[in-house]
Design an enzyme around this catalytic site. Sequence first.
Site, mmCIF file in Angstrom:
data_model
loop_
_atom_site.group_PDB
_atom_site.id
_atom_site.type_symbol
_atom_site.label_atom_id
_atom_site.label_comp_id
_atom_site.label_asym_id
_atom_site.label_seq_id
_atom_site.Cartn_x
_atom_site.Cartn_y
_atom_site.Cartn_z
ATOM 1 N N PRO A 166 9.877 22.432 -57.239
ATOM 2 C CA PRO A 166 9.608 22.253 -58.357
ATOM 3 C C PRO A 166 9.492 20.590 -58.797
ATOM 4 O O PRO A 166 10.267 19.519 -58.705
ATOM 5 C CB PRO A 166 10.268 23.077 -59.393
ATOM 6 C CG PRO A 166 11.734 23.439 -58.647
ATOM 7 C CD PRO A 166 11.505 23.485 -57.287
ATOM 8 N N ASN A 167 8.212 20.103 -59.262
ATOM 9 C CA ASN A 167 8.056 18.898 -59.759
ATOM 10 C C ASN A 167 7.857 17.658 -58.504
ATOM 11 O O ASN A 167 7.749 16.609 -58.943
ATOM 12 C CB ASN A 167 9.302 18.082 -61.108
ATOM 13 C CG ASN A 167 8.952 19.298 -61.634
ATOM 14 O OD1 ASN A 167 8.150 19.615 -62.733
ATOM 15 N ND2 ASN A 167 10.441 20.010 -62.561
ATOM 16 N N ARG A 217 5.254 10.159 -62.808
ATOM 17 C CA ARG A 217 5.960 9.438 -63.701
ATOM 18 C C ARG A 217 7.708 9.072 -63.093
ATOM 19 O O ARG A 217 8.058 9.758 -62.090
ATOM 20 C CB ARG A 217 6.056 10.302 -64.637
ATOM 21 C CG ARG A 217 5.438 10.937 -65.937
ATOM 22 C CD ARG A 217 5.317 12.324 -66.303
ATOM 23 N NE ARG A 217 6.753 12.015 -67.064
ATOM 24 C CZ ARG A 217 7.859 12.333 -67.966
ATOM 25 N NH1 ARG A 217 8.238 14.291 -66.721
ATOM 26 N NH2 ARG A 217 8.975 12.889 -68.220
ATOM 27 N N TYR A 243 12.488 8.215 -58.650
ATOM 28 C CA TYR A 243 11.777 8.373 -57.972
ATOM 29 C C TYR A 243 11.126 7.652 -57.073
ATOM 30 O O TYR A 243 9.979 7.961 -55.907
ATOM 31 C CB TYR A 243 11.336 10.384 -58.156
ATOM 32 C CG TYR A 243 12.066 10.678 -58.838
ATOM 33 C CD1 TYR A 243 13.477 11.120 -58.199
ATOM 34 C CD2 TYR A 243 11.802 11.429 -59.900
ATOM 35 C CE1 TYR A 243 14.032 12.275 -58.352
ATOM 36 C CE2 TYR A 243 12.561 12.087 -60.950
ATOM 37 C CZ TYR A 243 13.763 12.636 -59.257
ATOM 38 O OH TYR A 243 14.901 13.306 -60.206
ATOM 39 N N ASN A 261 13.812 19.906 -49.359
ATOM 40 C CA ASN A 261 14.336 19.331 -50.997
ATOM 41 C C ASN A 261 13.960 19.939 -52.187
ATOM 42 O O ASN A 261 13.010 20.653 -52.575
ATOM 43 C CB ASN A 261 13.473 17.717 -51.273
ATOM 44 C CG ASN A 261 14.161 17.217 -52.802
ATOM 45 O OD1 ASN A 261 14.781 17.745 -53.344
ATOM 46 N ND2 ASN A 261 13.693 16.088 -52.421
ATOM 47 N N ALA A 301 15.075 20.855 -58.345
ATOM 48 C CA ALA A 301 16.629 21.359 -59.217
ATOM 49 C C ALA A 301 16.999 22.405 -59.159
ATOM 50 O O ALA A 301 17.950 23.188 -59.394
ATOM 51 C CB ALA A 301 15.085 21.152 -60.923
ATOM 52 N N HIS A 343 20.640 22.721 -57.585
ATOM 53 C CA HIS A 343 21.509 23.131 -58.825
ATOM 54 C C HIS A 343 22.166 24.480 -59.338
ATOM 55 O O HIS A 343 23.009 24.984 -59.149
ATOM 56 C CB HIS A 343 21.201 22.801 -59.741
ATOM 57 C CG HIS A 343 20.603 20.810 -59.765
ATOM 58 N ND1 HIS A 343 21.574 19.976 -58.399
ATOM 59 C CD2 HIS A 343 20.307 20.585 -59.923
ATOM 60 C CE1 HIS A 343 20.822 19.216 -58.807
ATOM 61 N NE2 HIS A 343 19.758 19.312 -58.963
ATOM 62 N N ASP A 355 20.762 31.720 -50.154
ATOM 63 C CA ASP A 355 21.283 32.974 -49.152
ATOM 64 C C ASP A 355 20.014 32.401 -48.410
ATOM 65 O O ASP A 355 20.115 33.210 -46.682
ATOM 66 C CB ASP A 355 20.273 34.136 -50.262
ATOM 67 C CG ASP A 355 21.846 34.281 -50.623
ATOM 68 O OD1 ASP A 355 23.212 33.735 -50.506
ATOM 69 O OD2 ASP A 355 21.699 35.593 -51.768
ATOM 70 N N GLU A 370 19.572 18.890 -46.471
ATOM 71 C CA GLU A 370 18.520 19.110 -47.339
ATOM 72 C C GLU A 370 18.817 17.832 -47.923
ATOM 73 O O GLU A 370 19.678 16.731 -47.800
ATOM 74 C CB GLU A 370 19.766 19.772 -48.252
ATOM 75 C CG GLU A 370 20.046 19.558 -50.334
ATOM 76 C CD GLU A 370 20.072 20.741 -50.770
ATOM 77 O OE1 GLU A 370 20.179 21.681 -49.903
ATOM 78 O OE2 GLU A 370 21.000 20.257 -51.846
ATOM 79 N N HIS A 430 17.859 14.349 -51.032
ATOM 80 C CA HIS A 430 17.909 14.416 -52.488
ATOM 81 C C HIS A 430 17.154 12.775 -52.426
ATOM 82 O O HIS A 430 18.045 11.561 -51.636
ATOM 83 C CB HIS A 430 19.018 14.223 -53.392
ATOM 84 C CG HIS A 430 19.084 16.478 -53.318
ATOM 85 N ND1 HIS A 430 18.440 16.764 -54.516
ATOM 86 C CD2 HIS A 430 19.538 16.469 -53.085
ATOM 87 C CE1 HIS A 430 18.942 17.881 -53.900
ATOM 88 N NE2 HIS A 430 19.840 17.772 -53.284
ATOM 89 N N SER A 469 17.431 11.269 -54.968
ATOM 90 C CA SER A 469 18.307 10.143 -55.826
ATOM 91 C C SER A 469 19.489 10.706 -55.523
ATOM 92 O O SER A 469 19.371 11.241 -54.513
ATOM 93 C CB SER A 469 17.945 10.312 -57.301
ATOM 94 O OG SER A 469 17.940 12.153 -57.857
ATOM 95 N N ARG A 516 24.234 11.179 -61.280
ATOM 96 C CA ARG A 516 23.138 11.569 -62.767
ATOM 97 C C ARG A 516 24.602 12.103 -63.117
ATOM 98 O O ARG A 516 25.719 12.272 -63.417
ATOM 99 C CB ARG A 516 22.291 11.942 -61.125
ATOM 100 C CG ARG A 516 21.322 10.491 -60.784
ATOM 101 C CD ARG A 516 20.130 11.360 -60.725
ATOM 102 N NE ARG A 516 19.159 11.670 -61.439
ATOM 103 C CZ ARG A 516 18.080 12.605 -61.688
ATOM 104 N NH1 ARG A 516 17.453 12.734 -60.382
ATOM 105 N NH2 ARG A 516 17.487 12.365 -62.159
ATOM 106 N N ARG A 547 23.761 17.630 -61.954
ATOM 107 C CA ARG A 547 22.758 17.489 -60.455
ATOM 108 C C ARG A 547 24.507 17.624 -59.337
ATOM 109 O O ARG A 547 23.910 16.813 -58.880
ATOM 110 C CB ARG A 547 21.959 16.279 -60.978
ATOM 111 C CG ARG A 547 21.092 16.621 -61.705
ATOM 112 C CD ARG A 547 20.342 15.030 -61.301
ATOM 113 N NE ARG A 547 19.172 15.010 -63.219
ATOM 114 C CZ ARG A 547 17.937 15.552 -62.604
ATOM 115 N NH1 ARG A 547 17.666 17.254 -62.286
ATOM 116 N NH2 ARG A 547 17.460 16.076 -63.987
#
Length: 143
Positions: A9-10, A17, A22, A73, A76, A79, A86, A97, A99, A101, A106, A110
């Site tokens: 997501p995002n 932004r 990012y 990735n 959110a 978390h 699973d 995985e 990330h 950032s 942070r 996170r």
Amino acid sequence: MKIAVINGPNLNLLGRRRPEIYGTETLADTISDVRNRFPEVEIVDFQSNDEGRLVDAVQTFGFDPEITGIVLNPGAYSHYSLAIADAVEAIPAPVVEVHISNIHAREDFRHTSVTARNAKAVIAGCGRLGYQLAVDYLMRING
Ligand code: CA2
């Protein structure tokens, strides 16, 4: 060699932004940089804001015998999504995985990734370069 890059997501908002966290490049730029860096690898990419669709993608790519590995990735969902955790545990394909950032530098919420528990490796804080490092790693462990 075929590697899947899955974004949660995002991450479709990359470059639009929060450039201080990012960067200024988009997700499309990020994927094309990976493809340009590794022209010998077939990169299949998928992005969704929906948890269930991400679970489906992890399963579909993860059980595909043609897939060497997955760069994931989960955004959110990292978390708290036990469903994605699973799915990562259930598949035979190795998952790295990523990330963008450094999640450990942070907010407290996170600092934990429940999905990372089942990943083969984790890269955080290398910016968009993390995706290329993850593909490089997956290629190396597959000889
Ligand atoms: O650092 C990462 O790659 C993250 O997975 C990015 C997620 C965040 O929730 C994780 O804690 C760490 C956020 C995805 C991108 O969110 C944006 C928000 C605004 C503008 C651009 C992207």
